[in-house]
Every structure is written in C-alpha cells, then in structure tokens.
Design a protein around this motif. Sequence first.
Motif, mmCIF file in Angstrom:
data_model
loop_
_atom_site.group_PDB
_atom_site.id
_atom_site.type_symbol
_atom_site.label_atom_id
_atom_site.label_comp_id
_atom_site.label_asym_id
_atom_site.label_seq_id
_atom_site.Cartn_x
_atom_site.Cartn_y
_atom_site.Cartn_z
ATOM 1 N N SER A 58 0.850 -1.191 0.000
ATOM 2 C CA SER A 58 0.000 0.000 0.000
ATOM 3 C C SER A 58 0.880 1.234 0.000
ATOM 4 N N MET A 59 0.250 2.395 -0.237
ATOM 5 C CA MET A 59 0.977 3.659 -0.177
ATOM 6 C C MET A 59 -0.036 4.795 -0.073
ATOM 7 N N ARG A 60 0.486 5.965 0.268
ATOM 8 C CA ARG A 60 -0.327 7.173 0.300
ATOM 9 C C ARG A 60 0.264 8.172 -0.691
ATOM 10 N N GLY A 202 16.594 1.194 3.413
ATOM 11 C CA GLY A 202 15.512 0.239 3.226
ATOM 12 C C GLY A 202 15.230 0.067 1.745
ATOM 13 N N LYS A 203 13.996 -0.229 1.399
ATOM 14 C CA LYS A 203 13.651 -0.393 -0.008
ATOM 15 C C LYS A 203 13.643 0.967 -0.709
ATOM 16 N N PRO A 204 14.075 1.013 -1.978
ATOM 17 C CA PRO A 204 14.185 2.298 -2.686
ATOM 18 C C PRO A 204 12.842 2.829 -3.188
ATOM 19 N N TYR A 205 11.950 3.099 -2.268
ATOM 20 C CA TYR A 205 10.641 3.613 -2.643
ATOM 21 C C TYR A 205 10.750 5.045 -3.178
ATOM 22 N N ILE A 206 9.817 5.415 -4.045
ATOM 23 C CA ILE A 206 9.677 6.807 -4.458
ATOM 24 C C ILE A 206 9.108 7.573 -3.265
ATOM 25 N N LEU A 207 9.766 8.661 -2.872
ATOM 26 C CA LEU A 207 9.304 9.459 -1.739
ATOM 27 C C LEU A 207 8.662 10.767 -2.181
ATOM 28 N N ARG A 208 9.145 11.317 -3.284
ATOM 29 C CA ARG A 208 8.573 12.569 -3.794
ATOM 30 C C ARG A 208 8.934 12.724 -5.262
ATOM 31 N N ALA A 220 4.239 15.699 -5.811
ATOM 32 C CA ALA A 220 3.542 14.619 -5.113
ATOM 33 C C ALA A 220 4.491 13.968 -4.123
ATOM 34 N N THR A 221 3.954 13.609 -2.965
ATOM 35 C CA THR A 221 4.720 12.911 -1.937
ATOM 36 C C THR A 221 4.120 11.531 -1.733
ATOM 37 N N PHE A 222 4.987 10.531 -1.639
ATOM 38 C CA PHE A 222 4.565 9.151 -1.426
ATOM 39 C C PHE A 222 5.009 8.726 -0.031
ATOM 40 N N SER A 223 4.084 8.183 0.740
ATOM 41 C CA SER A 223 4.411 7.808 2.117
ATOM 42 C C SER A 223 3.538 6.637 2.568
ATOM 43 N N ASP A 224 3.655 6.312 3.842
ATOM 44 C CA ASP A 224 2.828 5.268 4.473
ATOM 45 C C ASP A 224 2.878 3.954 3.715
ATOM 46 N N TYR A 225 4.063 3.617 3.208
ATOM 47 C CA TYR A 225 4.209 2.350 2.493
ATOM 48 C C TYR A 225 3.895 1.176 3.418
ATOM 49 N N ASN A 226 3.083 0.253 2.911
ATOM 50 C CA ASN A 226 2.728 -1.004 3.582
ATOM 51 C C ASN A 226 1.885 -0.825 4.844
ATOM 52 N N LYS A 227 1.343 0.387 5.038
ATOM 53 C CA LYS A 227 0.413 0.573 6.145
ATOM 54 C C LYS A 227 -0.991 0.144 5.709
#
Length: 250
Positions: A58-60, A202-208, A220-227
Amino acid sequence: MRTTKLSGVIGITVLSAALLTGCGDGDDGGGGSDKPFAKDSADRIAAKAVAATKGADSMRLKGDMKQPDGKSVSLDLAVDQEKNCQGTVDTAGSKAELRHTNGTLYVRGNEQYWKTALKNRPGSDKVLAKVADKWVKMPADDASTSGMCDKQGLVASMDEDKSSRKGLKKGDTTSVDGKEAIMLTKKASGGETHTLYVATEGKPYILRSSVKGGDKPNEATFSDYNKPVSPKAPGKGETVDLKELAASGQ
C-alpha cells in the motif's frame, strides 16, 4: 438523471502520469563511492524505485498540480493492492471525500462539488437536496470511476512513456519527511525541471516527485508504504445510491 463523471477525480491519473517523465538513462553525476547508489546509474535507480513502489502492499499519494485550464487539483489518497482506498480530491474548492471498500466506491462531495457535477442537469436542485451531506454510492459499472483506486494502475501510469525518460542525472542526498533520499533531476525541452526523490535506506521507494516550470507544474509525496488501508462503508442512513436515484428520474 444520468450518472455524472467525478469532477476533479481525473486529476489523479493526470498527476501520476507526470511523475516519472524524467526517470531514465543519464550520467552518474554525484557518484562518489561513499554516496548511496554509488555504483548505480540514474536509470538503474529509477528502475529499482518503480519496482519497489509497485511491490509495496500500500501507499499514500499526496500531491498538487495545475491543469492546462489553470485550475489546481489537490489529492490525498491512500490505496492498497486490493483496491481499498480512502482520501480526498479538491479541484478549485470543489472537494470530495472518497472511500472504496468491498468493490464499492462512495463519494461525499461539498456543495460546490455537486453543483459542478450536476450542472445543467434536469432536476439538479432536487438531486442536490438528496446528496447534501450524504455518501453517494457510485454505480459499479460507472466508467468515470473505473481504475480510481487501482494502485498498480497508478504506478504503471507513471512509467508509460519510456521515451521521455532519458537524461536524468544523480544529485545530492536530501531529506523527505525525515527519510533520506537521493535526488534525480533533469531539465526538459520545455524548460521545466523534473526531480525524483528515491529512498536511500531500506527499499528504494519513491518518496517525492516534482515538476517545476512549464504549464503543468506538480508535486507529489509518497508515504505510508505497507500501512493498512481499511476504509469503512458508510452507514445506511448516511448513504444515497446514485443508480437508484437515476432510475427514479430524480
């Protein structure tokens, strides 16, 4: 009354499609051996970021963009692999809350939202009275809302035009909401600057991601991964079924 397209909701796809227009080949600027991703090209970092983001449960996604007509679109949406989602979309003050659970999308719009959505519709005054302060259950076959809460579709749309993803360069590390990220940047032919921020720990997620300049600036900001994303279906007394409302001719 015909079911209406969600005003402003299309901004989600438009915004996400713009986010990765810079990710690609490019030189290894900023590649000192003591830096994160020192051995990876910008192309490789971007590929890792897209793969990690696709793989997250998941993500926000929270962002703002300007449409060609000058209107601003803001969204704040949490979504998971099972297409559960909840959040808000706001187009120039036309605001709607969204919940998608058990295969059903519910929308609660403010007065301006429904006035825009129902503009020039016969009997719109009566309909406005019925949807005011209510969650509106959208028809399952409504094409205008198809794919709204498809996490994989949102991520895939960010990586559609691979031909435009050339020339990104590695930059310095910075912080995004307290998380360290490496910046990948590029100047586009239209003069706008594209910047992608990828997590270095950690994992190289897109953050912004951001686009500055041009006629479609966005961030855009990406957060709350796997919540967990666990929207609740509104109560019966809070809900109006748009399909039934349309069938009744009101």
